[in-house]
Design a protein around this motif. Sequence first.
Motif, PDB file in Angstrom:
ATOM      1  N   VAL A   1      53.955  10.202  32.780  1.00 48.03           N
ATOM      2  CA  VAL A   1      54.966  11.103  32.213  1.00 48.03           C
ATOM      3  C   VAL A   1      54.299  12.192  31.391  1.00 48.03           C
ATOM      4  N   LYS A   2      54.996  13.307  31.256  1.00 47.52           N
ATOM      5  CA  LYS A   2      54.519  14.349  30.336  1.00 47.52           C
ATOM      6  C   LYS A   2      54.643  13.790  28.911  1.00 47.52           C
ATOM      7  N   ALA A   3      53.675  14.169  28.052  1.00 41.67           N
ATOM      8  CA  ALA A   3      53.656  13.589  26.704  1.00 41.67           C
ATOM      9  C   ALA A   3      54.975  13.832  25.955  1.00 41.67           C
ATOM     10  N   GLN A   4      55.614  14.996  26.237  1.00 38.15           N
ATOM     11  CA  GLN A   4      56.857  15.286  25.497  1.00 38.15           C
ATOM     12  C   GLN A   4      58.067  14.484  25.998  1.00 38.15           C
ATOM     13  N   GLU A   5      57.870  13.712  27.076  1.00 37.95           N
ATOM     14  CA  GLU A   5      58.987  12.906  27.588  1.00 37.95           C
ATOM     15  C   GLU A   5      59.104  11.564  26.875  1.00 37.95           C
ATOM     16  N   VAL A   6      58.141  11.279  25.979  1.00 39.79           N
ATOM     17  CA  VAL A   6      58.220  10.003  25.255  1.00 39.79           C
ATOM     18  C   VAL A   6      58.094  10.235  23.757  1.00 39.79           C
ATOM     19  N   LEU A   7      58.519   9.244  22.985  1.00 39.00           N
ATOM     20  CA  LEU A   7      58.329   9.258  21.532  1.00 39.00           C
ATOM     21  C   LEU A   7      57.490   8.039  21.179  1.00 39.00           C
ATOM     22  N   LYS A   8      56.506   8.260  20.305  1.00 39.68           N
ATOM     23  CA  LYS A   8      55.664   7.126  19.901  1.00 39.68           C
ATOM     24  C   LYS A   8      56.398   6.326  18.827  1.00 39.68           C
ATOM     25  N   LEU A   9      56.424   5.010  18.963  1.00 38.65           N
ATOM     26  CA  LEU A   9      57.043   4.209  17.904  1.00 38.65           C
ATOM     27  C   LEU A   9      56.104   4.205  16.706  1.00 38.65           C
ATOM     28  N   PRO A  10      56.649   4.401  15.496  1.00 42.59           N
ATOM     29  CA  PRO A  10      55.782   4.545  14.317  1.00 42.59           C
ATOM     30  C   PRO A  10      55.011   3.267  14.003  1.00 42.59           C
ATOM     31  N   ARG A  11      55.506   2.138  14.458  1.00 48.46           N
ATOM     32  CA  ARG A  11      54.796   0.870  14.189  1.00 48.46           C
ATOM     33  C   ARG A  11      55.211  -0.142  15.237  1.00 48.46           C
ATOM     34  N   LYS A  12      54.341  -1.140  15.479  1.00 50.41           N
ATOM     35  CA  LYS A  12      54.767  -2.206  16.369  1.00 50.41           C
ATOM     36  C   LYS A  12      54.685  -3.575  15.708  1.00 50.41           C
ATOM     37  N   ASP A  13      54.048  -3.626  14.524  1.00 52.71           N
ATOM     38  CA  ASP A  13      53.988  -4.902  13.814  1.00 52.71           C
ATOM     39  C   ASP A  13      55.398  -5.307  13.391  1.00 52.71           C
ATOM     40  N   GLY A  14      55.783  -6.524  13.730  1.00 50.32           N
ATOM     41  CA  GLY A  14      57.096  -7.029  13.318  1.00 50.32           C
ATOM     42  C   GLY A  14      58.236  -6.570  14.201  1.00 50.32           C
ATOM     43  N   LEU A  15      57.946  -5.736  15.196  1.00 50.55           N
ATOM     44  CA  LEU A  15      59.022  -5.246  16.076  1.00 50.55           C
ATOM     45  C   LEU A  15      58.917  -5.987  17.410  1.00 50.55           C
ATOM     46  N   SER A  16      60.029  -6.599  17.843  1.00 52.14           N
ATOM     47  CA  SER A  16      59.961  -7.317  19.123  1.00 52.14           C
ATOM     48  C   SER A  16      60.024  -6.311  20.270  1.00 52.14           C
ATOM     49  N   GLN A  17      59.546  -6.735  21.428  1.00 51.04           N
ATOM     50  CA  GLN A  17      59.617  -5.845  22.606  1.00 51.04           C
ATOM     51  C   GLN A  17      61.073  -5.542  22.955  1.00 51.04           C
ATOM     52  N   VAL A  18      61.959  -6.543  22.792  1.00 51.95           N
ATOM     53  CA  VAL A  18      63.376  -6.322  23.125  1.00 51.95           C
ATOM     54  C   VAL A  18      63.966  -5.264  22.186  1.00 51.95           C
ATOM     55  N   ALA A  19      63.640  -5.379  20.884  1.00 55.69           N
ATOM     56  CA  ALA A  19      64.162  -4.389  19.919  1.00 55.69           C
ATOM     57  C   ALA A  19      63.651  -3.003  20.282  1.00 55.69           C
ATOM     58  N   GLY A  20      62.360  -2.902  20.613  1.00 57.78           N
ATOM     59  CA  GLY A  20      61.778  -1.600  20.975  1.00 57.78           C
ATOM     60  C   GLY A  20      62.408  -1.033  22.238  1.00 57.78           C
ATOM     61  N   ALA A  21      62.657  -1.918  23.202  1.00 58.46           N
ATOM     62  CA  ALA A  21      63.181  -1.456  24.497  1.00 58.46           C
ATOM     63  C   ALA A  21      64.646  -1.031  24.424  1.00 58.46           C
ATOM     64  N   THR A  22      65.326  -1.412  23.343  1.00 58.39           N
ATOM     65  CA  THR A  22      66.765  -1.098  23.250  1.00 58.39           C
ATOM     66  C   THR A  22      67.061  -0.209  22.043  1.00 58.39           C
ATOM     67  N   ILE A  23      66.072   0.549  21.576  1.00 53.32           N
ATOM     68  CA  ILE A  23      66.258   1.271  20.297  1.00 53.32           C
ATOM     69  C   ILE A  23      66.647   2.734  20.481  1.00 53.32           C
ATOM     70  N   THR A  24      66.614   3.268  21.713  1.00 52.69           N
ATOM     71  CA  THR A  24      66.845   4.719  21.839  1.00 52.69           C
ATOM     72  C   THR A  24      68.258   5.103  22.260  1.00 52.69           C
ATOM     73  N   VAL A  25      69.079   4.137  22.694  1.00 52.45           N
ATOM     74  CA  VAL A  25      70.415   4.514  23.173  1.00 52.45           C
ATOM     75  C   VAL A  25      71.501   3.977  22.240  1.00 52.45           C
ATOM     76  N   ASN A  26      71.573   2.665  22.102  1.00 50.99           N
ATOM     77  CA  ASN A  26      72.712   2.099  21.378  1.00 50.99           C
ATOM     78  C   ASN A  26      72.598   2.199  19.854  1.00 50.99           C
ATOM     79  N   PRO A  27      71.470   1.786  19.241  1.00 52.16           N
ATOM     80  CA  PRO A  27      71.406   1.932  17.776  1.00 52.16           C
ATOM     81  C   PRO A  27      71.562   3.378  17.285  1.00 52.16           C
ATOM     82  N   PRO A  28      70.930   4.391  17.939  1.00 53.08           N
ATOM     83  CA  PRO A  28      71.162   5.761  17.437  1.00 53.08           C
ATOM     84  C   PRO A  28      72.617   6.195  17.571  1.00 53.08           C
ATOM     85  N   THR A  29      73.271   5.750  18.658  1.00 49.19           N
ATOM     86  CA  THR A  29      74.689   6.085  18.843  1.00 49.19           C
ATOM     87  C   THR A  29      75.498   5.520  17.670  1.00 49.19           C
ATOM     88  N   ALA A  30      75.232   4.250  17.361  1.00 52.37           N
ATOM     89  CA  ALA A  30      75.955   3.602  16.251  1.00 52.37           C
ATOM     90  C   ALA A  30      75.653   4.326  14.934  1.00 52.37           C
TER      91      ALA A  30
END
Length: 372
Positions: free
Chosen positions: A122-151
Amino acid sequence: MAFRASAIRAERAIVYTQYGEPGQVLKTLTYKPLSTPPPGTLNLKVLLSPINPADLNTIQGVYPAKPTLNELVEGQPAVFIGGREGLAEVTQVGSGVSGYTAGDWVVFARAGSGTWASSRNVKAQEVLKLPRKDGLSQVAGATITVNPPTAYNMLNDFVTLKEGEDWVVQNGANSAVGQAVIQIAASKGLKTLNLVRARADFADLSNKLKALGATEVLTYDDLADRALTKSIVKDWTAGKGIRLGLNCVSGKDTTSMARLLGQDAYLVSYGAMSKEPLSLPTSLFFFKGLTATGFMQNRWNETHSRSDQEALISTLVDLAVDGKLKEPEHEIFTISGQDSDQVAGQKVQELMDKVTNGRYGKKVLLKFDDTH
Ligand SMILES: NC(=O)c1ccc[n+]([C@@H]2O[C@H](COP(=O)([O-])OP(=O)(O)OC[C@H]3O[C@@H](n4cnc5c(N)ncnc54)[C@H](OP(=O)(O)O)[C@@H]3O)[C@@H](O)[C@H]2O)c1
């Protein structure tokens, strides 16, 4: 079409070439491992990608944002790759890209990216780097860009709500967005009245939502007795009108929900799971000053800067790491590297049939198994 006839399929995608029911048109396609990333791009290994309602609507051809074609296998027709949300790990950084190193976790920033794949360039601008991964589950990371921001945005952008005092009412409260609304509202000291469909295990569901921070939970059927509901709600809210209603269902149950709103409230629609139109009594507009409007996270992304998007994701990652935003109830569906494209495709179609037609009750995430 298999790339190699009888080997572990390490690189695969779930693809389609024409719109239709996901249980009929989706196929599994094996492709060559990615080559060195061209300048300005990143090679990614996708770790997990959810199936969201918008993904199914996109495949059905009824979602406004259209997917883009990808040439995955040389000499074969281009395909659409399913999925628009997901967590990926950077495997290789192309020249001219700064700020990324192999091992970083990124999420997809652009709708229509095509995330149901084991790897992507992908082009670099098509992604956002997560600021940290310590303590963050893969499931939380994989579901963080659509539903939580909407809420998060719906709770912030329409009405100024007072901590410890104000109420929000929502339907589809057990959806992934609904669960995020409950938790983000609770983290801000806001109270929530949550509406769900009646079910045999309502008490269990109600307890689960209350464990997330829901103040009260009712079924749509409970709204049938208008006078009783009004008096119960008046009691719960100590007579203070509810200022914000969130709707992802529409249909007649949402008409009943709108009647629970107080003076000068906002009804924000962001989905229509019942596939029914929304009808509102005209009197709500002139007697109660109701504002009925809508929210679309994609639109928010298009109209906000990359730094606004990064700031929002950073806030949500912090909430997740602090345990204030739990990953949605989920199931991980693994596409086995041992299965042929035909067998894997069949299993994917069966899964999609269940997710599209049934009351699945959990967020399903896809994982590509590349273990040898
Ligand atoms: N506008 C935006 O930016 C935006 C962003 C994210 C999501 N959305 C929308 O928000 C909605 C929820 O998304 P999600 O990912 O959170 O969904 P989800 O976790 O898959 O949950 C789906 C929800 O819809 C309910 N539902 C399904 N069919 C229904 C029907 N016929 N009548 C009433 N309720 C029904 C389910 O209730 P049961 O448990 O009773 O089946 C469940 O609460 C979708 O419409 C999605 O497109 C919009």
